[in-house]
Design an enzyme around this catalytic site. Structure first.
Site, PDB file in Angstrom:
ATOM      1  N   GLU A   1       0.766  -1.113  -0.007  1.00  0.00           N
ATOM      2  CA  GLU A   1      -0.024  -0.006   0.162  1.00  0.00           C
ATOM      3  C   GLU A   1       0.637   1.078  -0.295  1.00  0.00           C
ATOM      4  O   GLU A   1       0.419   1.923   0.645  1.00  0.00           O
ATOM      5  CB  GLU A   1      -1.538   0.259   1.296  1.00  0.00           C
ATOM      6  CG  GLU A   1      -2.092  -1.034   1.206  1.00  0.00           C
ATOM      7  CD  GLU A   1      -3.152  -1.501   2.422  1.00  0.00           C
ATOM      8  OE1 GLU A   1      -4.042  -1.752   2.066  1.00  0.00           O
ATOM      9  OE2 GLU A   1      -2.825  -0.487   3.450  1.00  0.00           O
TER      10      GLU A   1
ATOM     11  N   GLU B   1      -6.292  -7.331  -1.221  1.00  0.00           N
ATOM     12  CA  GLU B   1      -7.491  -7.159   0.335  1.00  0.00           C
ATOM     13  C   GLU B   1      -8.991  -6.698   0.103  1.00  0.00           C
ATOM     14  O   GLU B   1      -9.315  -5.501  -0.097  1.00  0.00           O
ATOM     15  CB  GLU B   1      -6.380  -6.257   1.489  1.00  0.00           C
ATOM     16  CG  GLU B   1      -4.745  -6.521   2.231  1.00  0.00           C
ATOM     17  CD  GLU B   1      -4.155  -5.191   2.290  1.00  0.00           C
ATOM     18  OE1 GLU B   1      -4.880  -5.201   3.479  1.00  0.00           O
ATOM     19  OE2 GLU B   1      -2.927  -5.489   2.861  1.00  0.00           O
TER      20      GLU B   1
END
Length: 662
Positions: free
Chosen positions: A150, A308
């Site tokens: 991320e 995710e």
């Protein structure tokens, strides 16, 4: 190496065995088999375990869990662990820490505590990546490499002195000369003309508004800097693992806006992303669908990986509601409908401690004897049955344009309205088309638009001459082009296009705007069709267009609000305001009818329908997001319930079907 799971939708998520004693690991493997887990992402936040002190590495625990996962047939997406430095690194080298706009150092104790421009941090990160890649490149459990995690979630933008030096180098590469930079930034304004590169700083906090193009270039610099960092790790891995795919997890949820994923996507072997439902949004499920179409657009229409999402509540909103029973399955299938061939979650086992201890997981605090884990097991079985969908693509006749540079520029200082958000028009139109059973591709303005029957251009504030010409060419070739307010205003340097708004699209639309009349929050204006407009209004003249709707009250009463212009084989529409759902929906119905775009199947708001197709067949996804039972026309075999259906499919509230048609 192991092949990525085949003949099924890959199912799994982040696994953090270092958080647990070893006796839990065998229980994890038992429960993974029970749930149908076929992959895990391993080691994302494990740097402090892999390198507990400078230059001293400890891989025994990772060797053991890699071996155990391989023995149990579970593929590993192995992370480079470089997302967050260990405490010893930031203590020894505090200069790697990021600095906020006010000059405050952002100290360790959380995650991503590193400056994106730091050569020292990169040196340590690449050393760890080298060790991991050389050790595990041929491990029988390894199926994919996962670089960092991320990017830019917490440490961009950084305004430290290291970034200042890197920014100057980046500017020299982009602009070449100070004369070109001064022209691009418009530094004749407010005596900002630069005569030395060394005088240029990041757009730190200052006496008043910063230079908008300076701010825009700093956003570009930040995205490019992290992309270069990613590519440096990619290259280390590729030397050791020439055949193993490499990715990093994007965050294409529309609240995350720091990276230009259109630039990043070509550097992924497979595009992967994370998505979490934001319950504070007015239409959170519609945003999920938009996210999926955007990710598919980044992947060039190919299937993508959902790395995710959450089984239930997250931990970072003001209020974190649990998902309703069935919500884990429904949200997951909504992603698969939009092109995901992998379903990943954060995380496998819910943490006992730390900041994410109340973030849901595949194995909740309640353990296996819980309704949520039973739903997880049901989803695992569905993922197995959906294997025949792998590799299929999503049909779309409508393109919605999305550009991160336009977003950055529109978010800059001193705009006509700080309440105007780049995403509002895009999300609204996408949601209304979704409610009509129409699927959209969300793509960059530079994409090939020739195959679309409808092209939506929402708040494309900044646009290049080339992209504006491509949009006009789509209309000339037969597309219905729908341009919204505050589009075409500036060029690539964020300089206003003179001669009247909407600038780059003035001739295409046959409309000239002299002045903006932005609306205040919760303010609306009446429209001649009986509806209302919000967000925006403007003093427009139809120079070569048909007026469809006018403003019915206020200072602009009688002036055009919606126009239409025939363009060779196509049509160009302009919306000078954001009509309410009924008025905008009626306009979109006209656009769809005239352009020949049909619904996947007829549906009602809250019932999502998408078709995936391959050479071997087609699959109709029907997702009932409402609290009421619904029915749609569909015939075939439902892979979710393992039953034959037709000619009508009946769905209970908050349930889904995937119908193999024919």
């Amino acid at each position: 190496m192991r092949q990525w799971p085949e003949n099924r939708i890959a199912f799994g998520g982040d696994y953090n065995p270092e958080q647990w004693p070893r006796e839990v690991w065998l229980d994890d493997l038992r429960l993974m088999a029970q749930a149908g887990v076929s992959f895990v992402t391993l080691g994302v936040f494990s740097w402090s375990w892999l390198e507990p002190s400078k230059g001293e590495y400890s891989f025994d625990w990772l060797d053991d869990i890699m071996d155990l996962l391989g023995e149990h047939g579970i593929a590993v997406d192995l992370a480079t662990a470089t997302a967050t430095p260990p405490p010893w690194l930031t203590s020894a080298y505090p200069e790697i820490l990021p600095v906020d706009r006010e000059g405050h150092t952002l100290w360790p104790g959380s995650r991503q505590s590193w400056c994106p421009s730091s050569p020292l941090y990169r040196e340590f990160a690449l050393a760890l990546t080298e060790r991991l890649a050389s050790r595990y490149h041929d491990h029988p459990a390894l199926a994919m490499w996962h670089v960092s995690n991320e990017y830019a979630c917490h440490n961009l933008p950084c305004y430290c002195d290291t970034c200042a030096v890197a920014f100057r180098r980046w500017l020299e590469q982009r602009h070449g000369t100070l004369e070109a930079l001064n022209d691009a930034w418009g530094t004749a304004f407010w005596s900002q003309r630069y005569t030395s590169w060394d005088d240029i700083l990041p757009p730190r906090i200052t006496t008043t508004f910063a230079n908008p193009t300076h701010v825009l270039d700093y956003s570009r610099f930040g995205s490019d800097t992290l992309l270069d960092f990613y590519r440096s790790e990619y290259e280390v891995i590729r030397r050791h693992s020439p055949a193993v795919p490499i990715t990093t997890n994007f965050m294409t949820m529309s609240q995350f806006r720091f990276l230009d994923y259109h630039d990043w996507a070509p550097h992924q072997d497979v595009v992967s992303t994370d998505h979490y439902v934001v319950n504070s949004l007015e239409h959170p499920q519609a945003e999920l669908s938009f996210h999926g179409d955007l990710t598919r657009g980044l992947a060039g229409g190919r299937p993508w990986m959902l790395m995710e999402h959450s089984t239930s509540a997250v931990n970072w909103q003001q209020v974190n509601p649990a998902k309703v029973p069935g919500g884990t399955i429904l949200d997951s299938l909504a992603h698969v409908a939009r092109g995901a061939d992998t379903l990943g979650f954060f995380q496998w086992r819910q943490s006992r401690s730390g900041s994410e201890k109340f973030h849901s997981a595949l194995v909740p605090h309640a353990g296996e004897d819980s309704d949520r884990f039973r739903e997880v097991c049901e989803l695992g079985a569905i993922a197995d049955r959906l294997g025949e969908v792998l590799g299929s693509r999503v049909d779309a006749d409508v393109a919605v344009l999305w550009d991160y540079e336009a977003l950055w520029a529109m978010s800059g200082p001193c705009m006509p309205s700080s309440a105007l958000d780049y995403a509002t028009a895009a999300h609204t139109i996408h949601r209304l088309l979704r409610d009509r059973g129409v699927t959209c591709d969300v793509v960059h303005p530079s994409s090939d638009l020739s195959r679309y029957r409808v092209v939506v251009v929402p708040t494309l504030y900044l646009v290049s001459d080339e992209d504006a010409a491509s949009i006009a060419a789509a209309a000339a070739a037969g597309a219905h082009v729908v341009v919204t307010y505050f589009s075409g205003i500036s060029d690539a340097n964020d300089h206003v296009r003179l001669g009247g708004y909407p600038g780059a699209f003035r001739d295409l639309l046959g409309v000239r705007v002299e002045e903006f009349f932005p609306l205040r929050e919760r303010e609306s204006v009446a429209l001649s069709d009986g509806g209302t407009g919000s967000q925006w209004s403007e003093d427009a003249t139809a120079t070569d267009a048909q007026v469809v709707t006018t403003y019915a009250n206020g200072p602009l009463a009688g002036r055009p609000a919606v126009t239409r212009r025939d363009v060779d084989a196509g049509v160009a529409w302009y919306l000078g305001t954001l009509p309410d759902d009924a008025s905008l929906g009626s306009l979109l119905d006209t656009v769809l009818r005239e352009s020949g775009v049909e619904s996947v199947v007829r549906t009602s708001p809250g019932v999502e329908v998408v078709r995936r197709r391959s050479d071997s067949g087609s699959w109709l996804f029907v997702l009932n997001h409402t609290d009421d039972a619904c029915q749609v026309t569909a015939s075939g075999h439902d892979l979710v319930s393992s039953t034959d259906v037709g000619p009508t499919l009946h769905l209970s509230p908050r349930t889904a079907a995937v119908v193999r048609e024919g």
